[in-house]
Design an enzyme around this catalytic site. Structure first.
Site, PDB file in Angstrom:
ATOM      1  N   SER A 209      30.328  44.381  39.832  1.00 22.21           N
ATOM      2  CA  SER A 209      30.589  43.915  41.204  1.00 22.21           C
ATOM      3  C   SER A 209      32.080  43.658  41.384  1.00 22.21           C
ATOM      4  O   SER A 209      32.895  44.170  40.603  1.00 22.21           O
ATOM      5  CB  SER A 209      29.773  42.654  41.500  1.00 22.21           C
ATOM      6  OG  SER A 209      29.844  42.344  42.879  1.00 22.21           O
ATOM      7  N   ASN A 210      32.485  42.895  42.381  1.00 25.71           N
ATOM      8  CA  ASN A 210      33.907  42.595  42.604  1.00 25.71           C
ATOM      9  C   ASN A 210      34.034  41.203  43.221  1.00 25.71           C
ATOM     10  O   ASN A 210      33.033  40.502  43.384  1.00 25.71           O
ATOM     11  CB  ASN A 210      34.535  43.673  43.495  1.00 25.71           C
ATOM     12  CG  ASN A 210      33.827  43.755  44.841  1.00 25.71           C
ATOM     13  OD1 ASN A 210      33.899  42.835  45.636  1.00 25.71           O
ATOM     14  ND2 ASN A 210      33.101  44.857  45.071  1.00 25.71           N
ATOM     15  N   HIS A 211      35.269  40.836  43.597  1.00 22.23           N
ATOM     16  CA  HIS A 211      35.535  39.437  43.988  1.00 22.23           C
ATOM     17  C   HIS A 211      35.295  39.130  45.465  1.00 22.23           C
ATOM     18  O   HIS A 211      35.618  38.029  45.916  1.00 22.23           O
ATOM     19  CB  HIS A 211      36.994  39.086  43.670  1.00 22.23           C
ATOM     20  CG  HIS A 211      37.290  39.107  42.204  1.00 22.23           C
ATOM     21  ND1 HIS A 211      36.712  38.235  41.322  1.00 22.23           N
ATOM     22  CD2 HIS A 211      38.093  39.915  41.471  1.00 22.23           C
ATOM     23  CE1 HIS A 211      37.153  38.483  40.099  1.00 22.23           C
ATOM     24  NE2 HIS A 211      37.985  39.507  40.161  1.00 22.23           N
TER      25      HIS A 211
END
Ligand code: PMT
Length: 396
Positions: A209-211
């Site tokens: 995933s990412n931030h």
């Protein structure tokens, strides 16, 4: 609430122009960016040097600079502004505005302005009470112009009565009121907004995933809904609550987000692609938790579908807005995405800029379209969302 707002201050030939310097100073210290347009006669009442100093911008009076031929574009100025405030506004200028006369830069800018317009009249009491002035002011009211009523008291003529320009503090209060009015300008329109991070599962406990927190996309959804649009928010993982009146569709993976967007795009008037979507996903998802061993592990990834590019290929007359989160060659990469994905404009934010990007409540963005590129200062994500929605309105 004036932070980051673009205000054109128009000054006409009235003795009350001496108050315009104080007014400008108050607007600038409240965080607004102010550009001043003066009629030729206004220069007799207050100097361009004074107004340039307090506004921190050169003063605009003529259609072009006679020294070098540089054009002062009233169209660009009209597009730039969130509010056009004419203070003081003489009987003469209001009469011209009421009839569409465009014989100076201040008036052509009025005809080009897409933003709310306010006037603070200033004149002698008999001029103010005259039926012609009252008729012109009524026409302006009907045209949607906000009239900031003058006060009563001593006038330059020595007479006492109504006609004194409202005090700068009162004008600033009126400006705040106008800018906070909820414009229902998008009633009847429907927008799709993507927000948050997608999740690409590796096994039942791990994912890629990412931030992204979803804050930027949720702010855009809220700003659109507040202007009366129907909003469908396709949301990846986030802990945020859906803004009032917004329909939220929860998705996890890039594939699910693609499906949800493609199904709904046709019924909309446009989409804002704010989500941080995974570009790669594991080829295989283990059904049981992967056990560690002494060896390194390799996960084979395949490309996900590009949601924005898919919508871009079928957008027709809809407005399509993209985002670009970059870490290098920001402008070039964003311009490339603008073209490749067929966006009308793209919102560039860079991880190299303090206060911009993931998770925080602020952002620093550049709005880029095929013609121009506008850098905005540090703002709350909600303020950035307003700017994006203003630009969407220009494209509709
Ligand atoms: O959520 P926050 O914490 O508030 O952070 C906001 C943000 C940084 C996530 C946001 O401002 C932002 O920049 N979003 C886009 C991030 C991104 O992934 O950009 P990109 O350059 O990879 O993608 C370009 C555009 O294509 C984006 O509009 C993206 O939504 C879209 N895209 C990308 C890949 C893909 N498979 N499908 C897409 O639609």
């Amino acid at each position: 609430m004036l932070k980051g707002k673009h205000i054109i201050l128009g000054i006409t030939g009235s003795i009350a122009a001496y108050k315009s310097a104080v007014l400008c100073r108050l607007l600038v210290s409240a965080g607004a960016e102010v550009k001043v347009v003066m009629t030729p006669l206004a220069k007799q009442f207050i100097t361009p040097l004074t107004m340039a100093t307090v506004s921190q911008h050169p003063i605009l009076v003529d259609f072009f600079n006679p020294e070098n031929g540089e054009w002062n574009s009233h169209v660009k100025l009209g597009e730039w502004a969130d509010l056009y405030l004419i203070a003081p506004a003489t009987a003469n200028t209001m009469a011209k505005m009421a009839t569409g006369v465009a014989d100076n830069l201040l008036l052509t800018t009025y005809l080009s302005a897409r933003c709310p317009v306010a006037v603070a009249p200033a004149m002698d009491l008999d001029m103010y009470a005259h039926i012609a002035t009252q008729r012109n002011m009524e026409t302006l009211r009907q045209d949607g112009v906000h009239i900031i009523e003058p006060g009563s008291g001593f006038l330059a003529s020595g007479l006492v009565g109504k006609g004194r320009m409202a005090e700068p503090e009162q004008i600033v209060d009126a400006v705040k009121g106008i800018l906070s009015e909820k414009k229902k300008s998008l009633e009847g329109k429907h927008f799709l907004v993507t927000a948050g991070a997608t999740i690409e599962p590796i096994d039942p406990v791990r994912f890629i995933s990412n931030h992204s927190s979803g804050k930027m996309g949720y702010a855009v959804a809220e700003a659109l809904a507040e202007r009366g649009a129907k909003v469908t928010l396709v949301s990846g993982r986030t802990s945020l609550a859906a803004p009032e009146g917004v329909e939220r569709i929860d998705v996890l993976s890039a594939e699910e987000m693609w499906q949800a967007c493609v199904e709904r795009f046709e019924q909309t008037d446009g989409a804002v692609m704010c989500a941080a979507v995974a570009d790669y996903t594991p080829v295989e998802v283990a059904t049981e938790k992967l056990k560690k061993s002494d060896d390194d592990m390799k996960i084979e990834l395949r490309r996900t579908k590009d949601i924005a590019a898919t919508l871009g290929a079928q957008k027709g007359g809809r407005v399509l807005v993209g985002f670009a989160m970059e870490t290098q060659n920001e402008q070039l990469n964003a311009e490339d995405k603008l073209k490749r994905k067929n966006f009308d404009f793209i919102v560039l934010n860079s991880l190299r800029t303090e206060g911009a990007g993931f998770r925080g409540d602020t952002n620093v963005v550049t709005l880029i379209d095929a013609q121009c590129s506008e850098e905005l200062p540090l703002m709350s994500k909600r303020e950035v969302a307003e700017k994006i929605v203003d630009k969407i309105e220009n494209f509709l």
